[in-house]
Write a protein that holds these residues in place. Structure first.
Motif, mmCIF file in Angstrom:
data_model
loop_
_atom_site.group_PDB
_atom_site.id
_atom_site.type_symbol
_atom_site.label_atom_id
_atom_site.label_comp_id
_atom_site.label_asym_id
_atom_site.label_seq_id
_atom_site.Cartn_x
_atom_site.Cartn_y
_atom_site.Cartn_z
ATOM 1 N N TYR A 54 0.950 -1.123 0.109
ATOM 2 C CA TYR A 54 -0.003 -0.086 0.058
ATOM 3 C C TYR A 54 0.794 1.336 -0.302
ATOM 4 N N VAL A 55 1.481 1.607 1.002
ATOM 5 C CA VAL A 55 2.030 2.993 0.692
ATOM 6 C C VAL A 55 3.617 2.802 -0.024
ATOM 7 N N ILE A 56 3.758 2.274 -0.099
ATOM 8 C CA ILE A 56 5.074 2.294 -1.286
ATOM 9 C C ILE A 56 4.068 2.610 -2.370
ATOM 10 N N PRO A 57 3.355 1.868 -3.360
ATOM 11 C CA PRO A 57 2.672 2.093 -4.582
ATOM 12 C C PRO A 57 1.377 2.932 -4.305
ATOM 13 N N TYR A 58 0.942 3.593 -3.254
ATOM 14 C CA TYR A 58 0.785 5.265 -2.266
ATOM 15 C C TYR A 58 1.362 5.781 -3.065
ATOM 16 N N GLU A 59 2.325 6.415 -2.435
ATOM 17 C CA GLU A 59 3.442 7.052 -2.999
ATOM 18 C C GLU A 59 3.894 7.533 -3.930
ATOM 19 N N LEU A 60 3.718 6.519 -4.952
ATOM 20 C CA LEU A 60 4.640 6.280 -6.400
ATOM 21 C C LEU A 60 3.526 7.545 -7.134
ATOM 22 N N ILE A 61 2.753 6.539 -6.523
ATOM 23 C CA ILE A 61 1.265 7.296 -7.306
ATOM 24 C C ILE A 61 1.176 8.808 -7.435
ATOM 25 N N VAL A 62 1.363 9.533 -6.285
ATOM 26 C CA VAL A 62 1.492 10.353 -5.466
ATOM 27 C C VAL A 62 2.152 11.286 -6.129
ATOM 28 N N SER A 63 3.823 10.409 -6.945
ATOM 29 C CA SER A 63 4.631 11.095 -7.449
ATOM 30 C C SER A 63 4.550 11.381 -9.065
ATOM 31 N N GLN A 64 3.559 10.118 -9.508
ATOM 32 C CA GLN A 64 3.002 10.826 -10.926
ATOM 33 C C GLN A 64 2.559 11.675 -11.184
ATOM 34 N N LEU A 65 1.446 11.684 -10.322
ATOM 35 C CA LEU A 65 0.181 12.616 -10.311
ATOM 36 C C LEU A 65 1.164 14.509 -9.860
ATOM 37 N N GLY A 66 2.069 13.947 -9.192
ATOM 38 C CA GLY A 66 2.378 15.649 -8.483
ATOM 39 C C GLY A 66 2.917 16.031 -9.869
ATOM 40 N N LEU A 67 3.805 15.186 -10.479
ATOM 41 C CA LEU A 67 5.109 15.480 -11.762
ATOM 42 C C LEU A 67 3.871 16.050 -13.003
ATOM 43 N N THR A 68 3.274 15.235 -12.954
ATOM 44 C CA THR A 68 1.522 15.389 -13.814
ATOM 45 C C THR A 68 1.624 17.185 -14.182
ATOM 46 N N PHE A 69 0.967 17.675 -12.615
ATOM 47 C CA PHE A 69 0.517 18.866 -12.591
ATOM 48 C C PHE A 69 1.049 19.769 -11.819
ATOM 49 N N ASP A 70 2.563 19.779 -12.135
ATOM 50 C CA ASP A 70 3.634 20.311 -10.690
ATOM 51 C C ASP A 70 3.996 21.522 -10.630
ATOM 52 N N GLN A 71 2.478 22.402 -12.018
ATOM 53 C CA GLN A 71 2.060 23.550 -12.248
ATOM 54 C C GLN A 71 0.623 24.133 -11.666
ATOM 55 N N GLN A 72 -0.099 23.459 -11.079
ATOM 56 C CA GLN A 72 -1.297 23.109 -10.115
ATOM 57 C C GLN A 72 -1.186 23.661 -8.723
ATOM 58 N N ALA A 73 -1.991 24.753 -8.351
ATOM 59 C CA ALA A 73 -1.531 25.225 -7.005
ATOM 60 C C ALA A 73 -2.284 24.662 -6.285
ATOM 61 N N GLY A 74 -3.285 24.049 -6.172
ATOM 62 C CA GLY A 74 -4.777 23.060 -5.719
ATOM 63 C C GLY A 74 -4.890 21.869 -5.184
ATOM 64 N N GLY A 75 -3.380 20.983 -5.818
ATOM 65 C CA GLY A 75 -2.201 20.300 -5.421
ATOM 66 C C GLY A 75 -3.910 18.621 -5.504
ATOM 67 N N LEU A 76 -4.178 18.294 -4.113
ATOM 68 C CA LEU A 76 -5.285 16.719 -5.037
ATOM 69 C C LEU A 76 -6.417 17.207 -5.922
ATOM 70 N N ALA A 77 -6.798 18.322 -5.611
ATOM 71 C CA ALA A 77 -7.888 18.864 -5.971
ATOM 72 C C ALA A 77 -7.710 19.938 -7.382
ATOM 73 N N SER A 78 -6.592 19.872 -7.814
ATOM 74 C CA SER A 78 -6.006 20.254 -9.263
ATOM 75 C C SER A 78 -6.034 18.781 -9.941
ATOM 76 N N TRP A 79 -5.536 17.737 -9.147
ATOM 77 C CA TRP A 79 -5.200 16.308 -9.758
ATOM 78 C C TRP A 79 -6.616 16.140 -9.770
ATOM 79 N N ILE A 80 -7.685 16.029 -9.174
ATOM 80 C CA ILE A 80 -9.103 15.565 -9.721
ATOM 81 C C ILE A 80 -9.775 16.728 -10.644
ATOM 82 N N ARG A 81 -9.518 17.770 -10.297
ATOM 83 C CA ARG A 81 -9.951 18.629 -11.158
ATOM 84 C C ARG A 81 -9.518 18.060 -12.948
ATOM 85 N N ARG A 82 -8.588 18.144 -13.446
ATOM 86 C CA ARG A 82 -7.701 18.386 -14.181
ATOM 87 C C ARG A 82 -8.349 16.495 -15.499
#
Length: 483
Positions: A54-82
């Motif tokens: 769980y933890v390792i997959p979860y944090e690597l998922i966060v890595s992909q999402l964070g770098l996909t939307f690295d210029q968005q200020a809203g974090g998780l809200a930006s990931w869901i919105r986009r």
């Protein structure tokens, strides 16, 4: 000034600082105590399973999402919105993400009071010196004061995260090392029998209802997302930060739990173990090493700094998510207004207001210990529900992966990535739902019914309040048109 000069003069956040910042919000020494009380030695197997499945997959998922939307200020809200293409879903996520931090803010503020009580009193007699009303009043005062102080000290977040996160990790590892030294020099292991059979999980209703607290203890990596744009080389540094974060989390939970078994009998845990267990542990360790209460006092001071660091990060980062990237048709303009330091000041005000309501309602419980335990268990419900949205965002992005690009991809095979994302979502959702079952009361008692009712009431209250803001925005727009 040209672009090269601007980049040279820009202040970057080192990846290690970001790791410590996230570590402050994800795991602490006290996070290993309530799972140990709930599941005994079998929680070691639970921690190992959680780390790899769980933890390792979860944090690597966060890595992909964070770098996909690295210029968005809203974090998780930006990931869901986009990721989903839905502004409404993005708003609902930002509200859910923000409001679920409120019980944790209150819980952390409670811990600040407990740490200072140990510094002053040197024992676990806080309940004899303070009423539940005074306890709630002081908790609210800490939240309010810290909101005000954070707006005066611009760099308080990084400074506190460095001091708090670093000191807590050192103290936690010191406890582990000293414990193993004590065992090798004749210390008796309190938990007996200490064999392979004792580590075998008992898959009961209670076992599964407490697993949500393990997710709560190990989740929160997405809180670092709004700070990715402040890194010098996010492509390399952010995944590295997530890997180190996972290893630090695993080391603390697994080795820390084994150390607890040396000082506490897993079959006979003190009733106030969740609130005072860490202080008992360092006091017992100090006595084993002939140091008296010195280690306990050192830990109490570190714990106070650590909890203040958590307050800084939670208030700042969660409020930034709330006001950072939400379609304006859902948010009243006053709530997104920022002060001269770029902080969403009115979302801080709303934070204080909801915290006060939560404290007043939790005052219906009979003791400080019961308030502390109930708020902790409430976090085991709302936090995993929020974490579900991380996997929703990942599933949405990987389902439409041709529409997005990222410097880091977790599992290049699309079907494999969707399978892992779906597994993480189902596991998290089931554990969150099971968490509604009260964990510190016996079934059929008035206390059990009272806590069960409070769980449902608060969860529906804090998530349901999110429907009000779009209505207020509509009224605001109508009044603007009327003018």
């Amino acid at each position: 000034m040209n672009t090269l000069e601007q980049n040279a003069s820009k202040k970057y956040t080192p990846w290690l600082i970001l790791t410590l910042l996230d570590f402050v919000t994800i795991i602490s020494f006290e996070n290993i105590f309530y799972p140990f009380q709930n599941q005994g030695l079998s929680v070691v197997i639970s921690w190992i399973f959680m780390l790899f499945a769980y933890v390792i997959p979860y944090e690597l998922i966060v890595s992909q999402l964070g770098l996909t939307f690295d210029q968005q200020a809203g974090g998780l809200a930006s990931w869901i919105r986009r990721g989903t293409g839905s502004d409404l879903f993005g708003y609902a996520t930002s509200w859910m993400y923000w409001v679920q931090t409120i019980p944790y803010l209150v819980d952390v503020s409670n811990s600040v009071i407990v740490s200072f009580s140990w510094i002053i009193l040197g024992d676990a007699t806080l309940g004899k010196h303070m009423s539940t009303f005074t306890f709630g009043l002081l908790t609210f005062a800490i939240i309010l004061a810290f909101i005000l102080l954070e707006n005066f000290f611009k760099d308080s977040l990084e400074i506190l995260s460095l001091i708090g996160g670093g000191a807590m990790f050192i103290m936690s590892m010191l406890f582990v090392l000293m414990t193993f030294w004590a065992v090798t020099h004749g210390a008796h292991i309190a938990t007996q029998p200490f064999n392979l059979e004792a580590f075998k999980p008992s898959f009961s209703l209670h076992y599964f209802s407490t697993t949500g607290l393990l997710i709560f203890a190990m989740s929160g990596a997405e809180l670092a997302a709004p700070y990715i744009s402040k890194m010098k080389n996010p492509k390399k540094e952010f995944p590295r930060s997530m890997w180190v974060l996972a290893l630090m989390t695993g080391a603390l939970t697994i080795l820390g739990t084994l150390s607890l078994a040396v000082f506490f009998d897993a079959n006979h845990i003190p009733q106030d173990f969740k609130m005072n267990g860490p202080y008992y542990a360092f006091k017992l360790l100090g006595e084993k090493l002939g140091m008296g209460s010195v280690l306990m006092y050192v830990f109490a001071v570190v714990q106070a700094f650590f909890m203040l660091a958590q307050l800084a990060i939670l208030i700042d980062a969660a409020s930034r998510v709330f006001a950072g990237d939400v379609n304006q048709k859902y948010m009243p303009s006053w709530l997104t207004k920022k002060n001269k330091n770029g902080r969403p000041i009115h979302s801080y005000t709303l934070t204080a207001g909801i915290s006060l309501v939560l404290l007043l309602l939790s005052g219906t419980l009979p003791s400080i210990n019961s308030i502390y335990n109930w708020l902790l268990n409430l976090n085991g419900i709302v936090s995993p529900y929020k974490t579900c949205l991380v996997f929703v965002a990942f599933l949405a992005v990987r389902y439409r992966q041709n529409e997005f690009s990222s410097d880091y991809v977790f599992i290049k095979n699309r079907k494999g990535a969707l399978a892992v994302g779906f597994w993480c979502f189902i596991f998290t959702f089931v554990c969150a739902t099971m968490g509604f079952i009260p964990q510190n009361s016996e079934f059929g008692t008035k206390q059990f019914d009272h806590e069960l009712l409070m769980n449902f009431f608060f969860v529906f209250l804090i998530f349901g309040m999110g429907f009000i803001l779009p209505l207020l925005r509509k009224l605001e727009l109508k009044r603007g048109q009327a003018k």
